[in-house]
Design a protein around this motif. Sequence first.
Motif, PDB file in Angstrom:
ATOM      1  N   UNK A  89      38.841  31.775  49.309  1.00  0.00           N
ATOM      2  CA  UNK A  89      39.529  32.603  48.321  1.00  0.00           C
ATOM      3  C   UNK A  89      39.862  33.925  49.007  1.00  0.00           C
ATOM      4  N   UNK A  90      41.142  34.250  49.009  1.00  0.00           N
ATOM      5  CA  UNK A  90      41.512  35.458  49.748  1.00  0.00           C
ATOM      6  C   UNK A  90      41.064  36.691  48.967  1.00  0.00           C
ATOM      7  N   UNK A  91      40.944  37.785  49.697  1.00  0.00           N
ATOM      8  CA  UNK A  91      40.482  39.040  49.104  1.00  0.00           C
ATOM      9  C   UNK A  91      41.380  39.441  47.921  1.00  0.00           C
ATOM     10  N   UNK A  92      42.697  39.174  48.056  1.00  0.00           N
ATOM     11  CA  UNK A  92      43.641  39.568  46.976  1.00  0.00           C
ATOM     12  C   UNK A  92      43.402  38.766  45.702  1.00  0.00           C
ATOM     13  N   UNK A  93      42.914  37.527  45.860  1.00  0.00           N
ATOM     14  CA  UNK A  93      42.698  36.693  44.673  1.00  0.00           C
ATOM     15  C   UNK A  93      41.277  36.821  44.118  1.00  0.00           C
ATOM     16  N   UNK A  94      40.492  37.713  44.690  1.00  0.00           N
ATOM     17  CA  UNK A  94      39.079  37.765  44.307  1.00  0.00           C
ATOM     18  C   UNK A  94      38.882  38.110  42.833  1.00  0.00           C
ATOM     19  N   UNK A  95      37.910  37.445  42.214  1.00  0.00           N
ATOM     20  CA  UNK A  95      37.452  37.807  40.867  1.00  0.00           C
ATOM     21  C   UNK A  95      36.193  38.670  40.957  1.00  0.00           C
ATOM     22  N   UNK A 109      35.734  45.981  44.739  1.00  0.00           N
ATOM     23  CA  UNK A 109      35.423  47.407  44.910  1.00  0.00           C
ATOM     24  C   UNK A 109      34.978  47.782  46.321  1.00  0.00           C
ATOM     25  N   UNK A 110      34.528  46.781  47.097  1.00  0.00           N
ATOM     26  CA  UNK A 110      34.203  47.054  48.509  1.00  0.00           C
ATOM     27  C   UNK A 110      34.953  46.000  49.343  1.00  0.00           C
ATOM     28  N   UNK A 111      36.288  46.121  49.390  1.00  0.00           N
ATOM     29  CA  UNK A 111      37.065  45.042  50.001  1.00  0.00           C
ATOM     30  C   UNK A 111      36.982  45.022  51.522  1.00  0.00           C
ATOM     31  N   UNK A 112      37.177  43.823  52.073  1.00  0.00           N
ATOM     32  CA  UNK A 112      37.393  43.719  53.516  1.00  0.00           C
ATOM     33  C   UNK A 112      36.148  43.543  54.368  1.00  0.00           C
ATOM     34  N   UNK A 113      34.978  43.394  53.773  1.00  0.00           N
ATOM     35  CA  UNK A 113      33.765  43.207  54.573  1.00  0.00           C
ATOM     36  C   UNK A 113      33.163  41.811  54.396  1.00  0.00           C
ATOM     37  N   UNK A 114      33.950  40.910  53.827  1.00  0.00           N
ATOM     38  CA  UNK A 114      33.450  39.540  53.655  1.00  0.00           C
ATOM     39  C   UNK A 114      32.366  39.449  52.591  1.00  0.00           C
ATOM     40  N   UNK A 115      32.435  40.324  51.599  1.00  0.00           N
ATOM     41  CA  UNK A 115      31.368  40.335  50.588  1.00  0.00           C
ATOM     42  C   UNK A 115      31.677  39.454  49.374  1.00  0.00           C
ATOM     43  N   UNK A 116      32.873  38.885  49.341  1.00  0.00           N
ATOM     44  CA  UNK A 116      33.296  38.116  48.164  1.00  0.00           C
ATOM     45  C   UNK A 116      32.317  36.970  47.852  1.00  0.00           C
ATOM     46  N   UNK A 117      31.864  36.921  46.613  1.00  0.00           N
ATOM     47  CA  UNK A 117      30.924  35.870  46.207  1.00  0.00           C
ATOM     48  C   UNK A 117      31.606  34.744  45.437  1.00  0.00           C
ATOM     49  N   UNK A 118      32.923  34.851  45.258  1.00  0.00           N
ATOM     50  CA  UNK A 118      33.633  33.746  44.591  1.00  0.00           C
ATOM     51  C   UNK A 118      33.477  32.413  45.337  1.00  0.00           C
ATOM     52  N   UNK A 119      33.516  32.416  46.690  1.00  0.00           N
ATOM     53  CA  UNK A 119      33.497  31.116  47.388  1.00  0.00           C
ATOM     54  C   UNK A 119      32.322  30.212  47.000  1.00  0.00           C
ATOM     55  N   UNK A 120      31.142  30.804  46.790  1.00  0.00           N
ATOM     56  CA  UNK A 120      29.993  29.952  46.428  1.00  0.00           C
ATOM     57  C   UNK A 120      29.930  29.677  44.920  1.00  0.00           C
TER      58      UNK A 120
END
Length: 543
Positions: free
Chosen positions: A377-383, A389-400
């Motif tokens: 899930x790309x950063x732009x599509x993140x939920x 709020x802290x974009x670009x550090x691979x913190x997105x938890x949507x993938x799991x």
Amino acid sequence: MMNQQTRPSVNPLAWWKSCSIYQIYPRSFQDSDGDGVGDLPGLLSRVDYLAWLGVGAVWLSPVYRSPMVDFGYDISDYTDIDPLFGTLADFDRVVDALHERRIRLILDVVPNHTSDQHSWFIESRSSRDNPRRDWYVWADPGPDGLPPNNWLSRFGGSAWEWDERTGQYYYHAFLREQPDLNWHNPAVREAFADVLRFWLRRGVDGFRVDASAVLAEDPLLRDDPPNPDFDAEMPPTDKFKRVFTDIRPETMSYIEEMRAVLDAFPDRVLLGEVQEGFRHIGQFYGGERPRFHLPLNSLLLETDWDAASIAARIDQYINAIPDGAWPVWVLGGHDKPRIATRVGLQQARIAAMLLFTLSGTPIFFEGDEIGMPSSQISSEDACDPFEIRVPGFGLNRDPERAPMRWDASEKAGFTTGEPWLPLGDDVAQRNVAFERGDERSLLSLYRQLIALRQTEPALLAGDFRPLRSRGNVLLFRRCTRDRQLLIALNVSDGSETVSLRGGGMVRLNSLLDRIGEPVDSQLYLRPNEGVIAESCVPERANE
Ligand code: NOJ
Ligand code: MG
């Protein structure tokens, strides 16, 4: 009449030691009404799957009333169910259905903060002299109207939010929509104890306590020191070391109070989300005054995947918990990249073997048993608000958090509508129905491992005896007085051989095709293969 000496010992282990725990993230488990978000009636329709799998307890992520800014970890009413998930009656039905199948229910609770829509906070922020003002952490501005100190929110920016109307800042360890409760206030602690009692009386078997390490903040509001390890590659949230907000001594005593509430009810369990890493984990068990039964340990998700690193991590953890403390291992969760993506699908079998053969309680996340990947899930599509709020550090938890796949149909059997997150790759092969039909699938392996652990005394409560790992093979033993198991896990994609002092028999192997095979003086391991062998002792076991 039987006296104490002759009475046969019936399962001496507490249920939370002998069971495998399955985490359900309800938004992504099963939808029943076509809105693309999982719910309690959906979960209810899947309890037979849980029974078939053999798990002994479910840890359910929050289903309370919530504006869902942090997907339920921002609670606006602790004693009601969000309409998105259903009703209290649905909740009761889930509890009953699980209990009928001898599965316990552990509910996630979030004591550190509420939603900013909780009535307690609405009252608290209404005026400085509101009786609930002191239920949250309010402070005057620093010089020039700046925040009171340098504390940073874990989810970006200052941890202090300005409140125009009352001219003070309030503290939030996470989102600004998640104001921290003031745990120093006894009225808050008493109100929270009532929340726990409400659910305990409703029949829940325990709680997973969210963010337990950050309950209390330094009353002097002292500035945090710079983080010496900080560099530009790291998220700005890590600029300071959280000395004055994390693992404060008062926090430990507040956890003890929660435990005392629980101990007034028979046979309940307290799990705790504690600090990352292993250094402080011992404290969370407590001593004379107990804290958590199971402080969650996610080292298996953080280790480099080679035999020496895994062995070292296991050793560090075992040494960090108090003597006699019961270990706990977590293989996945709604905040962590998927194990099948981290180590690959082949090694996911090895990770599963490790989870169920180490000593202690195993915990895994919905979908790990079918090898669900982290979805792209790309950063732009993140939920996820963390990524937003802290974009670009691979913190997105949507993938799991992608929805569970039940079958190969268009929406994977998860919903009839549009799933709230994309389903991800490889649904045709990695789904429950497909893997149930394959007796050598990862799902079949999980089921057999769960069953084996349940019936094999050496795995349930035997000693854990590490061995010197050889090359790419992680080796250890689990032993009781009359049972010996050797666990040999090949963490590489080349074949390996382990020399043994005497023969034995394969009890289970990760590809499920050598069960019962005799073993002589050499145990051969195919690439990515793990074996649980009975009665085998490696050469140079040094014992
Ligand atoms: C930990 C939870 O696991 C995570 O999902 C949540 O965002 C934070 N606590 C804040 O509640
Ligand atoms: Mg729904």
